[in-house]
Write a protein that holds these residues in place. Structure first.
Motif, PDB file in Angstrom:
ATOM      1  N   PHE A  79       0.789  -1.190  -0.010  1.00 43.43           N
ATOM      2  CA  PHE A  79      -0.033   0.140  -0.014  1.00 43.43           C
ATOM      3  C   PHE A  79       0.818   1.362   0.003  1.00 43.43           C
ATOM      4  O   PHE A  79       0.725   2.348  -0.448  1.00 43.43           O
ATOM      5  CB  PHE A  79      -0.808  -0.068   1.300  1.00 43.43           C
ATOM      6  CG  PHE A  79      -2.154   1.179   1.415  1.00 43.43           C
ATOM      7  CD1 PHE A  79      -3.168   0.995   0.585  1.00 43.43           C
ATOM      8  CD2 PHE A  79      -1.748   2.464   1.832  1.00 43.43           C
ATOM      9  CE1 PHE A  79      -4.181   1.903   0.450  1.00 43.43           C
ATOM     10  CE2 PHE A  79      -2.596   3.272   1.795  1.00 43.43           C
ATOM     11  CZ  PHE A  79      -4.001   3.180   1.395  1.00 43.43           C
TER      12      PHE A  79
ATOM     13  N   ILE B 206      -8.407  -3.229   3.172  1.00 45.70           N
ATOM     14  CA  ILE B 206      -7.683  -1.728   3.308  1.00 45.70           C
ATOM     15  C   ILE B 206      -8.614  -1.071   4.462  1.00 45.70           C
ATOM     16  O   ILE B 206      -7.944  -0.475   5.278  1.00 45.70           O
ATOM     17  CB  ILE B 206      -7.731  -1.051   2.080  1.00 45.70           C
ATOM     18  CG1 ILE B 206      -6.711  -1.590   0.845  1.00 45.70           C
ATOM     19  CG2 ILE B 206      -7.396   0.428   2.367  1.00 45.70           C
ATOM     20  CD1 ILE B 206      -6.567  -1.340  -0.529  1.00 45.70           C
TER      21      ILE B 206
ATOM     22  N   ASN C 264      -0.971   2.618  -3.522  1.00 44.07           N
ATOM     23  CA  ASN C 264      -2.254   2.575  -3.122  1.00 44.07           C
ATOM     24  C   ASN C 264      -3.583   2.425  -4.190  1.00 44.07           C
ATOM     25  O   ASN C 264      -4.786   2.366  -3.669  1.00 44.07           O
ATOM     26  CB  ASN C 264      -2.538   3.754  -1.991  1.00 44.07           C
ATOM     27  CG  ASN C 264      -2.621   4.797  -2.545  1.00 44.07           C
ATOM     28  OD1 ASN C 264      -2.778   5.043  -4.057  1.00 44.07           O
ATOM     29  ND2 ASN C 264      -2.832   5.847  -1.896  1.00 44.07           N
TER      30      ASN C 264
ATOM     31  N   ASN D  94      -6.924   3.323   4.561  1.00 45.55           N
ATOM     32  CA  ASN D  94      -7.785   4.246   3.714  1.00 45.55           C
ATOM     33  C   ASN D  94      -7.637   5.806   3.989  1.00 45.55           C
ATOM     34  O   ASN D  94      -7.284   6.424   5.041  1.00 45.55           O
ATOM     35  CB  ASN D  94      -9.058   4.015   3.583  1.00 45.55           C
ATOM     36  CG  ASN D  94     -10.138   3.882   4.853  1.00 45.55           C
ATOM     37  OD1 ASN D  94      -9.488   3.746   5.670  1.00 45.55           O
ATOM     38  ND2 ASN D  94     -11.120   3.696   4.500  1.00 45.55           N
TER      39      ASN D  94
END
Length: 184
Positions: free
Chosen positions: A154, A178, A158, A184
């Motif tokens: 990530f 995620i 991402n 996030n």
């Protein structure tokens, strides 16, 4: 050898296994089986454990997979008509039943599509069978998308589509993971 997690489940079979315990168990399994590359291959892991996997044609089209354990004979069946990503998740889900629910006893779990999408129990729901399906789903997500590896990837990129492709899962699964990991 019985782990602390397995001992707790044997003594208190209605206890919900928490997310942190599942993450620790998956990390231990991946480490012990040298399965820390992306994407994690649940078929290779099952084969290393002596678990046979077969494609199957179920008479009920809603069935995605099942695991059956009789002594040392352990077999996972997956719906041959499902996509590769669905099969990977189903195998990982069935491995969850193996590690969380069948280590000390014989038995089987038959899973339909509804079980594989179950992320949490409805309010007030404590039935053991549904609890075990939620636990197996959490196990599958942790196995296919290991916390440490997802965080590392990530940071590099991402993009949800890229991450789903990289880990060999659906975008919906990756999006959920995620969010669960607070990335996030």
């Amino acid at each position: 050898m019985v782990s602390v997690l397995q001992e707790e489940l044997i003594q208190n079979p209605n206890t919900m296994v928490n997310k942190a315990e599942i993450e620790r168990k998956v990390d231990e399994i991946l480490r012990n089986n040298e399965a820390n590359s992306i994407p994690v291959d649940p078929v290779t892991l099952a084969n290393r454990l002596g678990i046979k996997i077969h494609n199957a044609e179920f008479s009920d089209g809603s069935l995605s997979g099942m695991i059956s354990k009789r002594g040392d004979n352990i077999m996972i069946l997956v719906n041959r008509q499902d996509s590769d990503t669905r099969k990977r998740f189903t195998i990982a889900h069935e491995l969850g039943h193996h590690f969380l629910h069948l280590m000390e006893e014989d038995g089987e779990f038959v899973d339909d599509t509804m079980n594989l999408f179950r992320q949490q129990l409805p309010d007030g729901e404590q039935r053991s069978s549904k609890r075990k399906e939620v636990e197996a789903n959490k196990f599958a997500a942790a196995l296919l998308m290991p916390k440490r590896l997802v965080k590392k990837e990530f940071e590099r990129n991402n993009d949800l589509t890229y991450l789903a492709w990289r880990f060999g899962v659906s975008e919906a699964s990756m999006g959920y993971r995620i969010n669960e990991l607070g990335l996030n």
